[in-house]
Design a protein around this motif. Structure first.
Motif: not given
Ligand SMILES: Cc1cc2nc3c(=O)[nH]c(=O)nc-3n(C[C@H](O)[C@H](O)[C@H](O)COP(=O)(O)OP(=O)(O)OC[C@H]3O[C@@H](n4cnc5c(N)ncnc54)[C@H](O)[C@@H]3O)c2cc1C
Ligand code: SF4
Length: 325
Positions: A36-50
């Motif tokens: 779930d995290l990786i698709p959400s990061m691709r959608q720029r829902l999360f852009e964490p530094e770490y």
């Protein structure tokens, strides 16, 4: 869609993992299976530094039997689905795990990730371009809600399959940080608010799930509505666990998912069922109560009316199936 840039941290022990969380709490995301995290990061829902990849923390994996059952947060859903012990003694959990996504995603996806899953909404789980075009909303970057305009609350829906089963089993979870370890009933973990749906600090990790011995050997059934039977998130889900003696229910628990911002136990279901022999009329009456507790809104491709109706129908079927199994 590419991933945003981030620094990857790979702890080998729990101590190391919570140490990283303490150090970078303001800008870090935990990655378990990443489904779930990786698709959400691709959608720029999360852009964490770490990104804290906890997959190598061996002490968080596995199912241990004892006075109570302990399931490490990193245990893959496949292991839960196929555990002979869980299938026999905690069938509602094994059945719910078996319905998550697809076999490949269940191999990667973990029970901890399923419990911590972000809430979902048609207006939120979209690419940055899509969200920009429609106007950002309260859950991310905006100040209005497309689902309930005029309100200030986010109604994004909790869409995990195993938490309603775990609620029926009276499960507890362990949460660790670098300074303390706490243990809470799962029913206290969720807030009911779509954009801040869980009671978890940024420096905390869910580490274990506990199933009490007293919840063993309940008959269990999980039923779920989804668009594609082979892979989709639930759009309505019902878990039932009950015990019978001499044809009468001695204890019953019922929980719903995917129709509110948190999975919910249905208060009153136990009272309606206890001491009774289950028939279609009684199962239907319990379905009515569950449908009243469900508050689906236009957060998905199916209408709220249909999803509420399916909670009624699935509750009836699940109660009858559990009582007659
Ligand atoms: C096509 C598709 C279909 C899907 N269908 C379903 C479905 O039917 N039912 C369903 O329930 N899910 C579904 N999912 C979502 C997902 O696969 C599962 O919920 C899975 O269990 C998530 O676990 P994970 O380990 O991959 O979580 P991750 O993606 O790694 O993490 C999910 C979230 O939990 C946080 N997190 C993870 N572990 C911890 C921890 N131990 N402590 C604190 N925070 C943590 C992460 O930071 C992230 O915010 C689907 C996903 C996809 C891509
Ligand atoms: S419920 Fe409203 S605020 Fe929440 S994600 Fe959907 S549109 Fe955004």
């Amino acid at each position: 869609m590419s991933l945003p840039e981030f620094k990857l941290l790979r702890p080998q022990t729990l101590e190391e993992a919570v140490g990283y969380l303490a150090k970078h709490a303001s800008n870090i995301r935990v990655l378990a299976g990443g489904t779930d995290l990786i698709p959400s990061m691709r959608q720029r829902l999360f852009e964490p530094e770490y990104v804290l990849d906890i997959r190598h923390v061996a002490e968080l994996k596995g199912i241990r039997q004892g006075p109570e059952v302990e399931i490490g947060a990193l245990t893959p859903l496949t292991a839960i689905e196929h555990s002979e012990f869980l299938r026999q003694h905690y069938p509602v959990l094994a059945e719910a795990a078996a319905t998550v996504a697809s076999p490949l995603l269940r191999n990667m996806g973990t029970i901890g990730g399923n419990i911590c899953l972000d809430t979902r909404c048609l207006w939120y789980n979209q690419s940055l371009t899509w969200r920009k075009g429609c106007g950002f909303c309260i859950k991310k970057d905006g100040d209005l809600c497309h689902v309930a305009p005029g309100g200030s609350k986010c109604w994004a829906v909790f869409s995990g399959d195993t938490p309603p089963a775990l609620l029926c089993l009276d499960a507890q979870i362990e949460i660790a940080s670098s300074t303390r370890v706490r243990r809470i009933p799962l029913r206290e973990f969720y807030t009911g608010i779509g954009d801040s749906y869980r009671r978890l600090e940024a420096n905390e990790l869910v580490t274990r799930v506990f199933l009490p011995a007293a919840s063993a050997d309940y008959r269990g059934v999980y039923r779920k509505l989804r668009i594609r039977g082979s892979i989709d998130y639930p759009l309505a889900g019902v878990a039932v666990a009950l015990k019978r003696s001499n044809g009468h229910v001695t204890d019953a628990r019922l929980a719903i998912t995917a129709v509110n911002p948190s999975p919910m136990l249905i208060k009153g279901a136990a009272h309606m069922l206890e001491g009774k022999a289950v028939d279609a009329l009684l199962a239907e009456a319990v379905g009515d109560v569950a449908a009243k507790t469900a508050k689906p809104l236009t957060t998905s491709a199916l209408t709220p009316e249909y999803r509420r109706e399916m909670i009624r129908v699935f509750t009836k079927r699940a109660v009858l199936a559990a009582a007659n199994s």
